[in-house]
Design a protein around this motif. Sequence first.
Motif, short mmCIF file in Angstrom:
data_model
loop_
_atom_site.label_atom_id
_atom_site.label_comp_id
_atom_site.label_asym_id
_atom_site.label_seq_id
_atom_site.Cartn_x
_atom_site.Cartn_y
_atom_site.Cartn_z
N GLN A 225 8.64 8.05 1.70
CA GLN A 225 9.25 9.37 1.44
C GLN A 225 8.63 10.02 0.20
N HIS A 226 8.38 9.20 -0.83
CA HIS A 226 7.77 9.75 -2.05
C HIS A 226 6.33 10.20 -1.79
N ILE A 227 5.53 9.36 -1.11
CA ILE A 227 4.14 9.80 -0.89
C ILE A 227 4.10 10.97 0.10
N GLY A 228 5.07 11.02 1.00
CA GLY A 228 5.11 12.11 1.99
C GLY A 228 5.26 13.46 1.31
N LEU A 229 6.19 13.53 0.37
CA LEU A 229 6.41 14.81 -0.32
C LEU A 229 5.23 15.11 -1.27
N ALA A 230 4.75 14.06 -1.95
CA ALA A 230 3.59 14.25 -2.84
C ALA A 230 2.40 14.78 -2.04
N GLN A 280 4.08 7.86 -8.78
CA GLN A 280 4.52 6.75 -9.64
C GLN A 280 5.77 6.09 -9.08
N LYS A 281 6.71 6.93 -8.59
CA LYS A 281 7.94 6.38 -8.00
C LYS A 281 7.61 5.56 -6.76
N ALA A 282 6.66 6.07 -5.96
CA ALA A 282 6.26 5.36 -4.73
C ALA A 282 5.70 3.99 -5.09
N LYS A 283 4.83 3.96 -6.10
CA LYS A 283 4.19 2.70 -6.47
C LYS A 283 5.22 1.71 -7.03
N ALA A 284 6.23 2.23 -7.74
CA ALA A 284 7.26 1.35 -8.31
C ALA A 284 8.01 0.61 -7.21
N GLU A 285 8.16 1.23 -6.05
CA GLU A 285 8.86 0.59 -4.92
C GLU A 285 8.10 -0.65 -4.42
N LEU A 286 6.80 -0.73 -4.75
CA LEU A 286 5.98 -1.82 -4.21
C LEU A 286 5.89 -3.02 -5.15
N ALA A 287 6.58 -2.92 -6.31
CA ALA A 287 6.42 -3.95 -7.35
C ALA A 287 6.63 -5.37 -6.82
N GLY A 288 7.62 -5.54 -5.95
CA GLY A 288 7.95 -6.88 -5.48
C GLY A 288 6.95 -7.50 -4.51
N PHE A 289 6.00 -6.71 -4.03
CA PHE A 289 5.05 -7.23 -3.03
C PHE A 289 3.81 -7.87 -3.65
N GLY A 290 3.62 -7.70 -4.96
CA GLY A 290 2.48 -8.30 -5.64
C GLY A 290 1.15 -7.73 -5.15
N ASP A 291 0.11 -8.56 -5.21
CA ASP A 291 -1.25 -8.11 -4.89
C ASP A 291 -1.42 -7.64 -3.46
N ARG A 292 -0.54 -8.12 -2.57
CA ARG A 292 -0.67 -7.73 -1.15
C ARG A 292 -0.49 -6.23 -0.97
N LYS A 294 -1.85 -3.93 -2.76
CA LYS A 294 -2.95 -3.14 -3.34
C LYS A 294 -3.40 -1.96 -2.48
N PRO A 295 -3.58 -2.15 -1.15
CA PRO A 295 -4.00 -0.99 -0.34
C PRO A 295 -2.99 0.16 -0.41
N LEU A 296 -1.69 -0.15 -0.34
CA LEU A 296 -0.69 0.92 -0.36
C LEU A 296 -0.62 1.60 -1.72
N ILE A 297 -0.86 0.82 -2.78
CA ILE A 297 -0.87 1.40 -4.14
C ILE A 297 -2.07 2.35 -4.25
N ALA A 298 -3.23 1.89 -3.78
CA ALA A 298 -4.44 2.73 -3.87
C ALA A 298 -4.31 3.98 -3.01
N ILE A 299 -3.65 3.85 -1.85
CA ILE A 299 -3.46 5.04 -0.99
C ILE A 299 -2.54 6.05 -1.69
N ALA A 300 -1.52 5.56 -2.38
CA ALA A 300 -0.62 6.46 -3.11
C ALA A 300 -1.42 7.24 -4.17
N ASP A 301 -2.31 6.55 -4.89
CA ASP A 301 -3.14 7.23 -5.91
C ASP A 301 -4.09 8.24 -5.26
N PHE A 302 -4.61 7.86 -4.09
CA PHE A 302 -5.55 8.73 -3.37
C PHE A 302 -4.89 10.07 -3.01
N ILE A 303 -3.59 10.03 -2.78
CA ILE A 303 -2.89 11.25 -2.36
C ILE A 303 -3.00 12.35 -3.40
#
Length: 308
Positions: A225-230, A280-292, A294-303
């Motif tokens: 939802q966060h990356i969608g609006l961003a 930033q909010k989108a990436k914070a949601e992924l904190a519990g997944f660790g290194d796995r 990484k692709p979703l974190i990088a895609i959020a930054d790409f947006i």
Amino acid sequence: MVLSDKRQMSQKERHFDLAAYLQERQTLVEAALDRSLPVIYPEKIYEAMRYSLLAGGKRLRPILCLATCELIGGTIEMAMPTACALEMIHTMSLIHDDLPAMDNDDYRRGKLTNHKVYGEDIAILAGDGLLAYAFEHVAIETKDVPYDRLLRIVAILGRAVGAAGLVGGQVVDLESEGKTEVCLETLNFIHNHKTAALLEASVTSGSILAGVSDADLQRLTHYAQHIGLAFQIVDDVLDITATQEELGKTAGKDLRAQKATYPSVWGLEESKQQAQVLVQKAKAELAGFGDRAKPLIAIADFITARTH
Ligand code: GRG
């Protein structure tokens, strides 16, 4: 090994090459899309469907679907039919959005729009054909996934497309055209439905195929939802700042149509900042997944970093 070497090494290890990742995934998705839709009789409609489906584009929705399936421990093979279906739905929405009765655009993905090449009648049918085929493709081609998960995917796709998703967002968008005062609530409604709904479906469907837990699904839904609006805020910014060549479609259309956009409500700088906050909010949601993750974190930054 001296300290600076160690630091360089750990920076290297931490680095995720998004460009290479996107390139590799785009190639896989392009090949799967190409295989998914052969030309048979009546050739004209299949050619029109393929014209837009294989016209390029970032393939962000299928890539998100594959990434979340892998994040939860599933495989690319399990998710590819759903990934293709998401791109078929996205493409059909672009074909219909470009029609004279809607946004009336001549260019999309750097090529003439579907109705400019095939006529309005065939373009409408090409969109309808892609929409129906998306559901058929998921149902027929998905392998090694329990039926209850598959049924959830069908429901998620249906909801994302219909009046609770893309169609609803488009209706409010059309109703808002030409109105000078569109409030932020209405603008958010439009884009949560027109843009974020399908991105959310991309993220959730991939994870559901892999058997995600309720808690992880909730985190991934918030991420989406966060990356969608961003994504939409950046889309509005790019309509002002990017060229037609960069966008592959007519630039500056929102301003000319006096459309309410995030920059028209907040201004350019505030819009860019709001998009950053959402990422930033989108990436914070992924904190519990660790290194796995990484692709979703990088895609959020790409947006927020993208230029088209
Ligand atoms: C879904 C039944 C049905 C009808 C369509 C026309 C319509 C209803 C909805 C409009 C949906 C729409 C066009 C939303 C805009 C979404 C958006 C930001 C598109 C651009 O996405 P990108 O940048 O494009 O990912 P590429 O070309 O890279 O795939």
